[in-house]
Motif scaffolding. Sequence first.
Motif, PDB file in Angstrom:
ATOM      1  N   THR A   1       1.862  -0.335   5.021  1.00 51.60           N
ATOM      2  CA  THR A   1       1.847   1.071   5.446  1.00 51.60           C
ATOM      3  C   THR A   1       2.617   1.988   4.506  1.00 51.60           C
ATOM      4  O   THR A   1       2.456   3.204   4.565  1.00 51.60           O
ATOM      5  CB  THR A   1       2.464   1.220   6.847  1.00 51.60           C
ATOM      6  N   GLY A   2       3.488   1.416   3.681  1.00 52.91           N
ATOM      7  CA  GLY A   2       4.325   2.226   2.806  1.00 52.91           C
ATOM      8  C   GLY A   2       5.539   2.811   3.502  1.00 52.91           C
ATOM      9  O   GLY A   2       6.267   3.608   2.926  1.00 52.91           O
ATOM     10  N   GLU A   3       5.761   2.415   4.754  1.00 55.84           N
ATOM     11  CA  GLU A   3       6.924   2.939   5.480  1.00 55.84           C
ATOM     12  C   GLU A   3       8.187   2.197   5.054  1.00 55.84           C
ATOM     13  O   GLU A   3       8.183   0.977   4.917  1.00 55.84           O
ATOM     14  CB  GLU A   3       6.722   2.789   6.987  1.00 55.84           C
ATOM     15  N   LEU A   4       9.254   2.943   4.854  1.00 54.51           N
ATOM     16  CA  LEU A   4      10.558   2.369   4.544  1.00 54.51           C
ATOM     17  C   LEU A   4      11.554   2.887   5.572  1.00 54.51           C
ATOM     18  O   LEU A   4      11.566   4.073   5.884  1.00 54.51           O
ATOM     19  CB  LEU A   4      11.013   2.762   3.135  1.00 54.51           C
ATOM     20  N   ASP A   5      12.342   1.980   6.128  1.00 54.66           N
ATOM     21  CA  ASP A   5      13.427   2.357   7.039  1.00 54.66           C
ATOM     22  C   ASP A   5      14.736   2.009   6.365  1.00 54.66           C
ATOM     23  O   ASP A   5      14.841   0.961   5.715  1.00 54.66           O
ATOM     24  CB  ASP A   5      13.337   1.600   8.371  1.00 54.66           C
ATOM     25  N   GLU A   6      15.721   2.895   6.506  1.00 56.33           N
ATOM     26  CA  GLU A   6      17.061   2.570   6.022  1.00 56.33           C
ATOM     27  C   GLU A   6      18.049   2.764   7.158  1.00 56.33           C
ATOM     28  O   GLU A   6      17.947   3.711   7.933  1.00 56.33           O
ATOM     29  CB  GLU A   6      17.443   3.362   4.774  1.00 56.33           C
ATOM     30  N   ILE A   7      18.958   1.813   7.251  1.00 51.81           N
ATOM     31  CA  ILE A   7      19.941   1.776   8.339  1.00 51.81           C
ATOM     32  C   ILE A   7      21.296   1.539   7.701  1.00 51.81           C
ATOM     33  O   ILE A   7      21.464   0.598   6.934  1.00 51.81           O
ATOM     34  CB  ILE A   7      19.623   0.607   9.307  1.00 51.81           C
TER      35      ILE A   7
END
Length: 167
Positions: free
Chosen positions: A80-86
């Motif tokens: 999907t190309g989604e990136l999450d940063e936490i």
Amino acid sequence: MLTGIAVKPLNRFLDERGAFTEVMRRDWKDLFAEDEIMQTNLSVTYPGIIRAWHRHLRGQTDYFIALKGAIKICVYDEKTGELDEIVSTGQDMQVVRMPGHYWHGFKVVGNEPAMLLYFTTKLYDSANPDEERKAWNDLTIIPKSINGKAQDPRVAKTWDWNYPPHK
């Protein structure tokens, strides 16, 4: 957040003796569902070091807890190309659930080493490791959205772990 990613804040109980924190309970169904922890590891990483990218293709799920210092955890779904940063710190502890099929890694932010305690649902097999790796600066990690936002200035560019947070 990407499907399967979960962040659970941990409660720290303070009194005149010090502090107590439950870091893992089998009855936390909102976090663990049917996962069974098979191995626990402790990683110490120096400031500025990036440990990325890797993924597990045989069903492993990881659970990260920053015990000391601060880390920026990134998760990338190449479909999907989604990136999450936490951002996770020893000051405000939380458990981060990481389904292994996503590309993931972390960078130590701040000026002290980070201690990362992590739990896995599969045993590590050095003869046949369940790890696929890419370099931390791999040119194919190009997010279409970051934390659900397509307007982030880092979108549509090769992921830069060292992008200044104040921009």
